[in-house]
Motif scaffolding. Structure first.
Motif, PDB file in Angstrom:
ATOM      1  N   VAL A   1     -44.135  24.035  35.604  1.00  0.00           N
ATOM      2  CA  VAL A   1     -42.892  24.238  36.350  1.00  0.00           C
ATOM      3  C   VAL A   1     -42.062  25.286  35.633  1.00  0.00           C
ATOM      4  O   VAL A   1     -42.171  25.471  34.416  1.00  0.00           O
ATOM      5  CB  VAL A   1     -42.085  22.925  36.483  1.00  0.00           C
ATOM      6  CG1 VAL A   1     -42.866  21.892  37.275  1.00  0.00           C
ATOM      7  CG2 VAL A   1     -41.698  22.365  35.120  1.00  0.00           C
ATOM      8  N   GLU A   2     -41.216  25.969  36.402  1.00  0.00           N
ATOM      9  CA  GLU A   2     -40.360  26.978  35.797  1.00  0.00           C
ATOM     10  C   GLU A   2     -39.189  26.312  35.101  1.00  0.00           C
ATOM     11  O   GLU A   2     -38.598  25.354  35.604  1.00  0.00           O
ATOM     12  CB  GLU A   2     -39.856  27.974  36.839  1.00  0.00           C
ATOM     13  CG  GLU A   2     -39.191  29.185  36.219  1.00  0.00           C
ATOM     14  CD  GLU A   2     -38.871  30.291  37.211  1.00  0.00           C
ATOM     15  OE1 GLU A   2     -38.573  31.417  36.762  1.00  0.00           O
ATOM     16  OE2 GLU A   2     -38.933  30.038  38.430  1.00  0.00           O
ATOM     17  N   ASN A   3     -38.834  26.836  33.948  1.00  0.00           N
ATOM     18  CA  ASN A   3     -37.758  26.283  33.120  1.00  0.00           C
ATOM     19  C   ASN A   3     -36.409  26.843  33.577  1.00  0.00           C
ATOM     20  O   ASN A   3     -35.685  27.485  32.825  1.00  0.00           O
ATOM     21  CB  ASN A   3     -38.038  26.634  31.651  1.00  0.00           C
ATOM     22  CG  ASN A   3     -37.043  26.017  30.686  1.00  0.00           C
ATOM     23  OD1 ASN A   3     -36.328  25.078  31.021  1.00  0.00           O
ATOM     24  ND2 ASN A   3     -37.002  26.550  29.472  1.00  0.00           N
ATOM     25  N   VAL A   4     -36.083  26.610  34.851  1.00  0.00           N
ATOM     26  CA  VAL A   4     -34.840  27.084  35.445  1.00  0.00           C
ATOM     27  C   VAL A   4     -34.312  25.981  36.355  1.00  0.00           C
ATOM     28  O   VAL A   4     -34.973  25.624  37.347  1.00  0.00           O
ATOM     29  CB  VAL A   4     -35.051  28.383  36.263  1.00  0.00           C
ATOM     30  CG1 VAL A   4     -33.754  28.784  36.970  1.00  0.00           C
ATOM     31  CG2 VAL A   4     -35.522  29.516  35.358  1.00  0.00           C
ATOM     32  N   CYS A   5     -33.166  25.436  36.036  1.00  0.00           N
ATOM     33  CA  CYS A   5     -32.591  24.355  36.824  1.00  0.00           C
ATOM     34  C   CYS A   5     -32.316  24.828  38.253  1.00  0.00           C
ATOM     35  O   CYS A   5     -31.791  25.930  38.471  1.00  0.00           O
ATOM     36  CB  CYS A   5     -31.304  23.857  36.176  1.00  0.00           C
ATOM     37  SG  CYS A   5     -30.519  22.495  37.074  1.00  0.00           S
ATOM     38  N   ALA A   6     -32.671  23.985  39.224  1.00  0.00           N
ATOM     39  CA  ALA A   6     -32.491  24.343  40.629  1.00  0.00           C
ATOM     40  C   ALA A   6     -31.031  24.341  41.046  1.00  0.00           C
ATOM     41  O   ALA A   6     -30.705  24.807  42.148  1.00  0.00           O
ATOM     42  CB  ALA A   6     -33.276  23.362  41.513  1.00  0.00           C
TER      43      ALA A   6
ATOM     44  N   GLY B   1     -36.239  20.893  44.120  1.00  0.00           N
ATOM     45  CA  GLY B   1     -36.950  20.659  42.877  1.00  0.00           C
ATOM     46  C   GLY B   1     -37.093  21.937  42.071  1.00  0.00           C
ATOM     47  O   GLY B   1     -36.658  23.021  42.472  1.00  0.00           O
ATOM     48  N   LEU B   2     -37.720  21.828  40.910  1.00  0.00           N
ATOM     49  CA  LEU B   2     -38.029  22.996  40.100  1.00  0.00           C
ATOM     50  C   LEU B   2     -39.112  23.832  40.788  1.00  0.00           C
ATOM     51  O   LEU B   2     -39.925  23.304  41.559  1.00  0.00           O
ATOM     52  CB  LEU B   2     -38.514  22.561  38.715  1.00  0.00           C
ATOM     53  CG  LEU B   2     -37.561  21.704  37.890  1.00  0.00           C
ATOM     54  CD1 LEU B   2     -38.238  21.257  36.600  1.00  0.00           C
ATOM     55  CD2 LEU B   2     -36.272  22.459  37.593  1.00  0.00           C
ATOM     56  N   THR B   3     -39.133  25.120  40.504  1.00  0.00           N
ATOM     57  CA  THR B   3     -40.215  25.965  41.010  1.00  0.00           C
ATOM     58  C   THR B   3     -41.520  25.523  40.378  1.00  0.00           C
ATOM     59  O   THR B   3     -41.649  25.456  39.153  1.00  0.00           O
ATOM     60  CB  THR B   3     -39.945  27.437  40.680  1.00  0.00           C
ATOM     61  OG1 THR B   3     -38.774  27.860  41.379  1.00  0.00           O
ATOM     62  CG2 THR B   3     -41.111  28.314  41.095  1.00  0.00           C
TER      63      THR B   3
END
Length: 441
Positions: free
Chosen positions: A85-90, A152-154
């Motif tokens: 998953v990408e470490n970027v909050c949705a 959700g997260l990417t």
């Protein structure tokens, strides 16, 4: 100031489409070209290495890493499945995970406490219904039609083979086996042959050079016998070794295969300045090399998977080398040293000793980091010039039975040009929140 991408192509007559033996320095110095590389090689149409399953052996384990310049997290969920998953909050886009490794039941962004499962599903939103008042009413809160499933997260597409984990932001990417191709899959499966892997440790370094230079370096089969005193003197890799070079059909991946010579004096190397006949080891255990059945003959195989990883087998030392771009003139280089679960303790110690040849201060690899830095300095000072890669001709041979050629470099740049010069493709529609690099529609 960066020149436009179109300025890179007419620099040399041989830099017309298909000509790849003269490489403009701008391909290493142009910020515009670099941004296009990230999109076309790291974020679309390609698989990128993210780690080994052995790095997340238990349920709840995670590893933070990158694809291109994007921070991602490899996880093993409660069902034992691998996710990336990408470490970027949705919510507000914060990079929420700071630890390199760990074990969690889920992730919580420290900014506003949005929480997610290890699969990237949105689990909780503070004040989702607002704040309850004394009269029982609520103030604030998310809109009534807010759907957590859409935020959700990417999530990246994931493929594993032989204990190695790859991921892609592009969910339409071809199957991993097709991406590797049959020629390279053969050498991949030789190293990752089904035995369970064990993690031995890491080396990390930042090299001040363009990321492609490390791909070039490991597609350059004859420089080890000229640059590296260790390799040429002790016969680990040099021009008179039995060798062959192979590429996949698209020329993006390659394998360099070599069988160790006897070391010491040889007619092909005594005139090479890096050959030191008098060089002796205080600790001869560095050359305590034990042939392993899975080698099948070759003592060293270096496999480059474009764009992100190098798979190394140098005698008993085995590792992955992850290329992590950090601007057009810098990249992080992460070595993951591993062994096999059925290794004896003696073999594990042998792998660790021989790993001292590699990494930032390795007896061999320190040379590579230095020449890449010096090359980048020259490129930046003379961006209108070009590099020459014409040893062995100007064409591309998918199989070469010797090392004295730059065909693998020419092959890589033929593929690089095909992708970089292709018309911009229309943006693919999002498959749903979190399932592509674009977020929710």
């Amino acid at each position: 100031m960066s020149q436009p991408a179109s300025a890179v192509f007419p620099v040399e007559p041989n830099w017309e489409l298909g000509g790849t033996s003269r490489i403009p320095f701008l391909s290493y110095t142009s910020e515009e070209l670099y941004k296009r590389e990230l999109e076309r090689f790291f974020y679309k149409g390609h698989w990128c290495y993210v780690g080994l399953e052995a790095e997340v052996p238990n349920r709840g384990d995670f590893k933070r890493t990158v694809v291109g310049e994007r921070s991602v997290i490899m996880t093993r969920d409660a069902d034992g499945q691998i996710h990336v998953v990408e470490n970027v909050c949705a919510h507000r886009g914060m990079r929420f995970c700071r630890e390199r490794h760990g074990n969690k039941k889920g992730f919580t962004c420290p900014y506003h406490q949005w929480s997610y499962t290890l699969k990237g599903e949105l689990l909780g939103v503070p004040f989702k219904r607002g704040v309850r008042q004394a009269d029982g009413s609520f103030q604030g809160g998310m809109p009534a039609d807010f759907k957590p499933a859409e935020h959700g997260l990417t999530r990246l597409k994931v493929a594993t083979r032989g204990g190695v984990v790859f991921a892609s932001f592009d969910h339409g990417v071809e199957p991993l086996e097709d991406y590797l191709g049959p020629v390279i899959t053969r050498w991949f499966d030789r190293l990752f042959n089904g035995r369970k892997l064990t993690l031995l440790g890491y080396n990390r370094q930042r090299i001040p050079g363009n990321w492609k230079l490390m791909q070039e370096n490991i597609k350059d089969p004859y420089h080890p016998g000229l640059l590296h005193t260790w390799f040429v003197t002790f016969g680990l890799w040099r021009a008179d070794n039995q060798s062959e070079l192979v590429m996949d059909a698209k020329h993006r991946h390659a394998a360099m295969i070599s069988t160790r010579g006897t070391g010491g004096e040889a007619g092909q190397v005594t005139s090479v300045s890096s050959f030191k006949q008098s060089m002796q080891l205080n600790d001869p255990s560095f050359l305590d090399i034990v042939p392993e059945p899975w080698w099948g003959g070759p003592t060293a195989v270096m496999t480059t998977l474009f764009p992100s990883v190098i798979l190394q087998q140098q005698v008993n030392s085995v590792s992955t080398r992850h290329i992590q771009p950090n601007g057009h003139g810098s990249f992080d280089f992460v070595w993951t040293h591993f062994g096999f679960e059925d290794d004896t303790e003696e073999m594990t110690q042998r792998r660790l000793r021989q790993a001292n040849l590699f990494g930032p201060a390795g007896f061999v690899s320190a040379d590579d980091g230095e020449v890449i830095e010096f090359s980048q300095q020259a490129f930046e000072s003379k961006p209108f010039h070009r590099a020459l890669a014409e040893l062995g001709g100007r064409g591309v041979d998918e199989h070469t039975p010797h090392m004295v050629t730059e065909t693998l470099i020419r092959g890589m740049y033929r593929y690089w040009r095909e992708v970089m010069e292709a018309p911009d493709a229309p943006a693919a529609p999002c498959a749903g929140a979190g399932d592509c690099g674009h977020g929710a529609a």
